[in-house]
Design a protein around this motif. Structure first.
Motif: not given
Length: 138
Positions: A56-58, A1-14
């Motif tokens: 937002e939040g970071k 299994m590989a691991y990842w990080l997905f970034k999203s702006e909460p105002a766009t997709w929370s």
């Protein structure tokens, strides 16, 4: 299994919206960076990722799972980019902020620390375990 990080702006997709998508999950579209595209192409069903609220939040706020591998992104008119499907697995008991990640010497080499603008990033197993520990996740 590989691991990842997905970034999203909460105002766009929370994170809340990702959770609301349920077991069917949703597509992770809109990626227009070639390095991020390469990461999406490397993903396999069952890989896990951190869901990170940017701007937002970071903070890392939850864990997602890849449920469909790379396929064409219907929002890309050029046909050059693709997407994967993700479902929410669990929230982190305690969000892990970007400041906490930057302050931790064990995470000094993490892509998030050194290339914070990249929207989809690999995470090493050691980084995965350290962030889970900071989040007080079992």
């Amino acid at each position: 299994m590989a691991y990842w990080l997905f970034k999203s702006e909460p105002a766009t997709w929370s994170w809340a919206q990702q959770v609301e998508a349920g077991a069917a999950g949703t597509h992770w579209n809109g990626v227009r960076n070639h390095l991020a595209k390469k990461h999406l192409m490397a993903m396999q069903v069952g890989d896990r990722g951190f869901f990170y609220h940017s701007n937002e939040g970071k903070a890392v706020v939850g864990i997602v799972e890849v449920i469909r591998p790379y396929y064409p992104d219907h929002t890309d008119e050029t046909g050059r980019f693709g997407m994967v499907d993700l479902k929410a697995v669990e929230p982190l008991p305690r969000p892990v902020t970007l400041d906490a990640i930057k302050a931790d010497p064990a995470l000094a080499d993490m892509v998030l620390v050194n290339n914070s603008r990249l929207s989809v990033q690999p995470v090493t197993e050691a980084e995965w375990n350290r962030i889970r520990a900071l989040a007080e996740a079992p």
